[in-house]
Design an enzyme around this catalytic site. Structure first.
Site, PDB file in Angstrom:
ATOM      1  N   ARG A   1       0.744  -1.259  -0.356  1.00 55.24           N
ATOM      2  CA  ARG A   1       0.228   0.301  -0.056  1.00 55.24           C
ATOM      3  C   ARG A   1       0.922   1.354  -0.138  1.00 55.24           C
ATOM      4  O   ARG A   1       2.459   1.521   0.170  1.00 55.24           O
ATOM      5  CB  ARG A   1      -0.731  -0.034   1.313  1.00 55.24           C
ATOM      6  CG  ARG A   1      -0.538  -0.201   2.342  1.00 55.24           C
ATOM      7  CD  ARG A   1      -1.259   0.621   3.461  1.00 55.24           C
ATOM      8  NE  ARG A   1      -0.738   1.985   3.443  1.00 55.24           N
ATOM      9  CZ  ARG A   1       0.125   2.564   4.057  1.00 55.24           C
ATOM     10  NH1 ARG A   1       0.893   2.289   4.340  1.00 55.24           N
ATOM     11  NH2 ARG A   1      -0.222   3.949   3.471  1.00 55.24           N
ATOM     12  N   GLY A   2       0.093   1.848  -0.324  1.00 59.76           N
ATOM     13  CA  GLY A   2       0.901   3.849   0.226  1.00 59.76           C
ATOM     14  C   GLY A   2       0.749   4.187  -1.964  1.00 59.76           C
ATOM     15  O   GLY A   2       1.422   2.856  -2.419  1.00 59.76           O
TER      16      GLY A   2
ATOM     17  N   CYS B   1      -2.653   9.225   7.726  1.00 57.42           N
ATOM     18  CA  CYS B   1      -2.220   8.009   7.156  1.00 57.42           C
ATOM     19  C   CYS B   1      -0.644   7.849   7.231  1.00 57.42           C
ATOM     20  O   CYS B   1       0.006   8.488   8.374  1.00 57.42           O
ATOM     21  CB  CYS B   1      -2.661   7.960   5.817  1.00 57.42           C
ATOM     22  SG  CYS B   1      -3.438   6.887   5.407  1.00 57.42           S
TER      23      CYS B   1
ATOM     24  N   SER C   1       2.226   8.249   4.648  1.00 55.86           N
ATOM     25  CA  SER C   1       2.601   8.495   3.215  1.00 55.86           C
ATOM     26  C   SER C   1       4.119   9.075   3.445  1.00 55.86           C
ATOM     27  O   SER C   1       4.439   9.180   4.051  1.00 55.86           O
ATOM     28  CB  SER C   1       2.241   9.286   2.464  1.00 55.86           C
ATOM     29  OG  SER C   1       2.594  10.796   2.027  1.00 55.86           O
TER      30      SER C   1
ATOM     31  N   ALA D   1       6.445  10.111   0.954  1.00 55.86           N
ATOM     32  CA  ALA D   1       6.571  11.831   0.818  1.00 55.86           C
ATOM     33  C   ALA D   1       6.423  12.864   1.531  1.00 55.86           C
ATOM     34  O   ALA D   1       7.441  13.127   2.201  1.00 55.86           O
ATOM     35  CB  ALA D   1       5.439  11.910  -0.661  1.00 55.86           C
TER      36      ALA D   1
ATOM     37  N   ASP E   1      -2.911  10.607  -2.894  1.00 52.17           N
ATOM     38  CA  ASP E   1      -3.009   8.865  -3.842  1.00 52.17           C
ATOM     39  C   ASP E   1      -3.086   9.754  -5.840  1.00 52.17           C
ATOM     40  O   ASP E   1      -3.145   9.361  -6.225  1.00 52.17           O
ATOM     41  CB  ASP E   1      -4.409   8.394  -3.528  1.00 52.17           C
ATOM     42  CG  ASP E   1      -3.767   7.731  -1.969  1.00 52.17           C
ATOM     43  OD1 ASP E   1      -4.154   8.415  -1.418  1.00 52.17           O
ATOM     44  OD2 ASP E   1      -3.323   6.901  -1.790  1.00 52.17           O
TER      45      ASP E   1
ATOM     46  N   ASN F   1      -6.608  12.415  -0.985  1.00 54.03           N
ATOM     47  CA  ASN F   1      -6.555  11.404  -0.228  1.00 54.03           C
ATOM     48  C   ASN F   1      -7.134  10.584   0.759  1.00 54.03           C
ATOM     49  O   ASN F   1      -8.523  10.982   0.701  1.00 54.03           O
ATOM     50  CB  ASN F   1      -5.001  12.520   0.144  1.00 54.03           C
ATOM     51  CG  ASN F   1      -3.818  11.707   0.768  1.00 54.03           C
ATOM     52  OD1 ASN F   1      -3.243  11.000   0.175  1.00 54.03           O
ATOM     53  ND2 ASN F   1      -3.366  12.332   2.263  1.00 54.03           N
ATOM     54  N   LYS F   2      -6.083  10.021   1.598  1.00 57.41           N
ATOM     55  CA  LYS F   2      -6.246   9.101   2.354  1.00 57.41           C
ATOM     56  C   LYS F   2      -7.582   9.534   3.343  1.00 57.41           C
ATOM     57  O   LYS F   2      -7.977  11.103   3.950  1.00 57.41           O
ATOM     58  CB  LYS F   2      -5.935   8.788   3.906  1.00 57.41           C
ATOM     59  CG  LYS F   2      -6.263   7.878   4.484  1.00 57.41           C
ATOM     60  CD  LYS F   2      -7.090   6.505   4.076  1.00 57.41           C
ATOM     61  CE  LYS F   2      -5.682   5.902   3.258  1.00 57.41           C
ATOM     62  NZ  LYS F   2      -6.685   5.041   2.150  1.00 57.41           N
TER      63      LYS F   2
END
Ligand code: RI2
Length: 311
Positions: A19-20, A130, A132, A134, A199, A209-210
């Site tokens: 994931r990610g 979340c 991430s 980055a 995302d 995003n999340k």
């Protein structure tokens, strides 16, 4: 066989074992690399058609992170445009191209860390959501530069990727506090900057995003806290420039609660939300720091070929 690896990776992406958004993109590239390596196709046409099919399987794994189709099309486009005399040469080329995507992706995250860290000041409290790679690279890079920062991270229910984040930061020695998602507004006054990942980023600068990200952005906006997004350029969504809408993944309700315990109740599990560009102060990419409204420029520069002739 290569196609078995493709299906295995696709299932792992679906189940979120992998994931990610960045990791998903690199795993898809690894799957295509392996596919090319194992391929026993004897004609160029047959190899290309199998490679396209493998790409399709990978793309269908999860819908919201455009990094996945972008990595597949990066490879397919270049392989399709490689002039070779025989199929073995083309397989070699495919392997090299996949390697190139993976290398660029890893380097992109490092650059984002360096550029983003310039916007984090000594003494800042940074909120993230979340998990991430980055966004965390920005935080770790600022810490690595000797800035005395602390981090507040939300849980990111229902999958609790926030737990991965707090453990990762604590392992680096960075002071970090875990909060429940609903505590974001209550603590926002103690926050100096928010840094999250993405995302997908739409042509108008909206960030997918999340789930929960847009609430954090709204709270940050209300409290006049700056809101940064850390994202590689392959997170920008070319088709949104043609009017397409990013599909928001809705996952199995059992990730939220056991439906058997809630008879007659509809349980929804939306995995992502959309943060409008007005709430985003800047997007940190490996090509530089841009306002969200400049997303269309990145799409034209990076993906003009992908939607070529359709503008
Ligand atoms: P990096 C994740 O999605 C999160 O939404 C995260 O913010 C985003 O991907 C980007 O992550 P999920 O796979 O690419 O956990 O920056 O659903 O690691």
């Amino acid at each position: 066989m290569g196609s078995k690896d493709v299906h295995e990776i696709s299932e792992k992406i679906q189940s979120m074992e992998i994931r990610g958004a960045g990791k998903i993109a690199r795993s898809a590239a690894e799957a295509l690399r392996q596919f090319a390596k194992d391929s026993d196709e004897e004609s160029i046409d047959e190899f290309l058609s199998q490679l396209r099919e493998a790409g399709g399987v990978l793309i269908s794994s999860r819908p919201s992170a455009v990094s996945l189709p972008n990595s597949v099309r990066y490879i397919l486009h270049r392989v399709e445009n490689t002039r070779v005399d025989d199929v073995e040469e083309l397989k070699e080329a495919a392997i090299k191209i996949a390697d190139e995507f993976i290398k660029n992706s890893v380097e992109a995250v490092e650059k984002i860390g360096l550029y983003g860290a310039k916007r984090i000041e000594d003494g800042d409290t940074v909120m993230t959501h979340c998990n991430s790679a980055a966004a965390l690279e920005v935080i770790k890079s600022a810490w690595g530069e000797g800035k005395d920062i602390r981090v507040i991270a939300s849980e990111a229910r229902p999958r609790y990727q926030g737990h991965i984040t707090v453990r990762e930061l604590a392992a680096e020695g960075i002071p970090v506090t875990l909060i429940v998602d609903s505590a974001v507004r209550a603590v926002m006054k103690q926050v100096d900057k928010v840094v999250v990942g993405a995302d997908s980023i739409a042509a108008n600068g909206a960030v997918i995003n999340k789930i929960g990200t847009s609430q954090i952005a709204l709270c940050a906006h209300e409290a006049r806290v700056r809101f940064f997004v850390a994202a590689e350029t392959y997170k920008f969504h070319p088709e949104t420039s043609l009017g397409d809408i990013v599909e928001i993944e809705e996952r199995d309700p059992s990730e939220v609660a056991d439906p058997a315990d809630f008879e007659g109740v509809n349980i929804r599990n939306l995995a992502f939300d959309v943060t409008p560009p007005e709430y985003i102060d800047l997007i940190v990419t490996e090509k530089g720091v841009i306002p969200a409204q400049a997303a269309i420029m990145i799409i034209k520069e990076e993906f003009g070929w992908a939607v070529g002739g359709r503008w």
